[in-house]
Scaffold this active site. Structure first.
Site, PDB file in Angstrom:
ATOM      1  N   SER A 125       0.842  -1.211   0.000  1.00 48.76           N
ATOM      2  CA  SER A 125       0.000   0.000   0.000  1.00 48.76           C
ATOM      3  C   SER A 125       0.870   1.251   0.000  1.00 48.76           C
ATOM      4  O   SER A 125       0.573   2.229  -0.700  1.00 48.76           O
ATOM      5  CB  SER A 125      -0.901   0.021   1.244  1.00 48.76           C
ATOM      6  OG  SER A 125      -1.717  -1.112   1.273  1.00 48.76           O
ATOM      7  N   CYS A 135      -8.844  -7.348   2.537  1.00 44.88           N
ATOM      8  CA  CYS A 135      -8.918  -5.950   2.983  1.00 44.88           C
ATOM      9  C   CYS A 135     -10.351  -5.471   3.088  1.00 44.88           C
ATOM     10  O   CYS A 135     -10.656  -4.556   3.830  1.00 44.88           O
ATOM     11  CB  CYS A 135      -8.176  -5.048   2.013  1.00 44.88           C
ATOM     12  SG  CYS A 135      -6.672  -5.780   1.454  1.00 44.88           S
ATOM     13  N   ASN A 185      -6.262  -9.023  -7.442  1.00 44.02           N
ATOM     14  CA  ASN A 185      -6.174  -9.769  -6.190  1.00 44.02           C
ATOM     15  C   ASN A 185      -7.385 -10.658  -5.923  1.00 44.02           C
ATOM     16  O   ASN A 185      -7.287 -11.621  -5.175  1.00 44.02           O
ATOM     17  CB  ASN A 185      -5.956  -8.819  -5.006  1.00 44.02           C
ATOM     18  CG  ASN A 185      -6.842  -7.609  -5.055  1.00 44.02           C
ATOM     19  OD1 ASN A 185      -6.923  -6.929  -6.068  1.00 44.02           O
ATOM     20  ND2 ASN A 185      -7.516  -7.326  -3.961  1.00 44.02           N
ATOM     21  N   SER A 198       4.951  -6.511  -2.414  1.00 38.92           N
ATOM     22  CA  SER A 198       4.743  -6.633  -0.972  1.00 38.92           C
ATOM     23  C   SER A 198       5.301  -7.963  -0.469  1.00 38.92           C
ATOM     24  O   SER A 198       5.065  -9.007  -1.076  1.00 38.92           O
ATOM     25  CB  SER A 198       3.234  -6.565  -0.680  1.00 38.92           C
ATOM     26  OG  SER A 198       2.988  -6.871   0.669  1.00 38.92           O
TER      27      SER A 198
HETATM   28  N1  PLP Z   1      -2.119  -4.359  -4.047  1.00 39.23           N
HETATM   29  C1  PLP Z   1      -2.685  -5.560  -4.186  1.00 39.23           C
HETATM   30  C2  PLP Z   1      -3.059  -6.029  -5.549  1.00 39.23           C
HETATM   31  C3  PLP Z   1      -2.939  -6.355  -3.067  1.00 39.23           C
HETATM   32  O1  PLP Z   1      -3.522  -7.543  -3.219  1.00 39.23           O
HETATM   33  C4  PLP Z   1      -2.580  -5.872  -1.802  1.00 39.23           C
HETATM   34  C5  PLP Z   1      -2.896  -6.649  -0.587  1.00 39.23           C
HETATM   35  O2  PLP Z   1      -3.851  -7.378  -0.534  1.00 39.23           O
HETATM   36  C6  PLP Z   1      -1.952  -4.619  -1.708  1.00 39.23           C
HETATM   37  C7  PLP Z   1      -1.747  -3.889  -2.851  1.00 39.23           C
HETATM   38  C8  PLP Z   1      -1.535  -4.069  -0.391  1.00 39.23           C
HETATM   39  O3  PLP Z   1      -0.386  -4.700   0.072  1.00 39.23           O
HETATM   40  P1  PLP Z   1       0.003  -4.578   1.619  1.00 39.23           P
HETATM   41  O4  PLP Z   1      -0.899  -5.489   2.359  1.00 39.23           O
HETATM   42  O5  PLP Z   1       1.438  -5.008   1.677  1.00 39.23           O
HETATM   43  O6  PLP Z   1      -0.166  -3.157   1.980  1.00 39.23           O
END
Ligand code: PLP
Length: 401
Positions: free
Chosen positions: A74, A327, A154, A202
């Protein structure tokens, strides 16, 4: 009830692998020096950082000076998008192109920029969950400064035409960022060959720990500093480096990017068995393109049931899966991804996401396929919605808008 844990929610997070933990341990114990310190304990930490940066750069065809460590995916997305917006505004550009089904780290960054006067075009993703290069081309304006499109979604695992979008952006001199959080380790990535200017990654999605991420920023792109302070990350993101997490990230990247094809082929067999057999349950639908999808992603809408009840029932058998993304679970809103590919609200509530890793086995798939049909028929027998669907009521029919 026998309860062997079956973890099939690897798109939400992954366990830290033994190799990663082993690589981290020395830096969590005796290797506690500050990487900026001049004495040998500090220099050792500094070398570990340098080595990690080089390994990660090599894995993606980048140079070490283009790798910036962050705290998560993020953060990387926020920095790339808000940083690029601030930089392009100085050149009189205020238009950004993204897609309707990005992760919220991207969508909410874009929304925040809209409040500041930037303009954002959200291109459609079509029924198969894939963005079309022509749609991006049609959305380009003279003041477009950034295109940000995720590498793989995702929730439904669809893989986007990254190289082609990158080529278009390069030709039009527009920066191209991709959120590759879900793609790393599952598809080969090379920032040079794929015309990528910025890429987010990540750690916790590839068996490293939570709280570590990376942003690749191509040389020549100058984003404003994310954190002002000391000189860490070439002065762009200050804060004493988390050496153990970064060393772990490099190990995880090394493992995740080795033998991708071989590992993916194995996972694809499990995925396809799941898809083919779950689709035998009546009134189910695979979400997202069957071919252009991550090797471990299964996302199926099951009419007449609530995703949450399904997950709780699977949990009783020790199966950890998800409905939508981690999320947004806990929220009663239907998935924005499923709505973006055209599903009706009622149907978008009832999807099941199974995301496999290398560690999943045939036995895991057997167990899921053994219990799922029973669970679905039990939940449907208690569902007023299912009763209506069976009577031919329009509520759940057809699945698409
Ligand atoms: N982008 C995508 C496509 C994700 O699936 C996620 C997490 O689910 C993120 C960004 C965010 O990553 P982080 O959990 O390391 O902040």
């Amino acid at each position: 009830m026998e309860k062997r844990l079956i973890y099939v929610d690897n798109a939400a997070t992954t366990p830290i692998s033994k190799e990663v933990l082993d690589a981290m341990m020395p830096w969590l114990t005796e290797g506690y020096g500050n990487a900026s310190s001049i004495y040998s304990k500090g220099r050792e930490a500094g070398w570990a950082l340098k080595n990690a940066r080089e390994k990660i750069a090599a894995a993606f065809g980048a140079s070490p000076s283009e790798i910036y460590f962050t705290s998560c995916g993020s953060e990387s997305d926020n920095w790339a998008i808000k940083g690029a917006a601030a930089a392009m505004a100085k050149r009189g550009k205020k238009h950004i192109i993204t897609s309707a089904f990005e992760h919220h780290a991207v969508l909410h960054s874009c929304e925040a920029l809209e409040k500041q006067g930037f303009e954002v075009t959200y291109v459609p993703v079509h029924e198969n969950g894939v963005v079309r290069v022509e749609d991006i081309e049609a959305a380009i304006r003279p003041d477009t400064g950034l295109v940000t499109i995720m590498y793989a979604n995702n929730e439904i695992g669809t893989i986007q035409p990254i190289k082609e979008i990158g080529a278009l952006c390069r030709e039009r001199k527009i920066w191209f960022h991709t959120d590759a959080v879900q793609a790393v380790g599952h598809v080969p990535i090379n920032v040079e060959e794929q015309n990528i200017d910025m890429l987010s990654l990540s750690g916790h999605k590839i068996h490293a720990q939570k709280g570590v991420g990376m942003l690749y920023i191509r040389r020549g792109i100058s984003l404003p500093n994310l954190i002002d302070g000391g000189g860490q990350e070439r002065g762009k993101r200050a804060g004493t480096e988390n050496v153990a997490a970064i060393v772990g990230l490099a190990k995880a990247v090394e493992i995740a990017t080795a033998n991708i094809e071989e590992r993916a082929a194995k996972t694809r067999i499990l995925r396809d068995r799941l898809i083919d057999n779950i689709l035998k349950i009546e009134r189910t639908r695979l979400n997202g393109d069957r071919e252009k999808r991550l090797p471990g992603n299964v996302n199926i809408s099951i009419e007449g049931i609530e995703g949450e009840s399904l997950l709780l029932s699977l949990d009783m058998y020790g199966i950890c899966a998800s409905s939508g993304s981690a999320c947004t679970s806990g929220s009663l809103d239907p998935s924005h991804v499923l709505l973006a590919i055209g599903l009706k609200h009622e149907v978008a509530h009832g999807s099941l996401r199974i995301s496999l890793s290398d560690e999943n086995t045939e036995e895991d798939v057997d167990k899921i396929l053994e219990v799922l049909p029973e669970i679905v028929s039990r939940l449907r027998s208690m569902s007023p919605l299912w009763e209506k669907i069976q009577k031919g009521d329009e509520t759940g029919v057809p699945m698409m808008k």
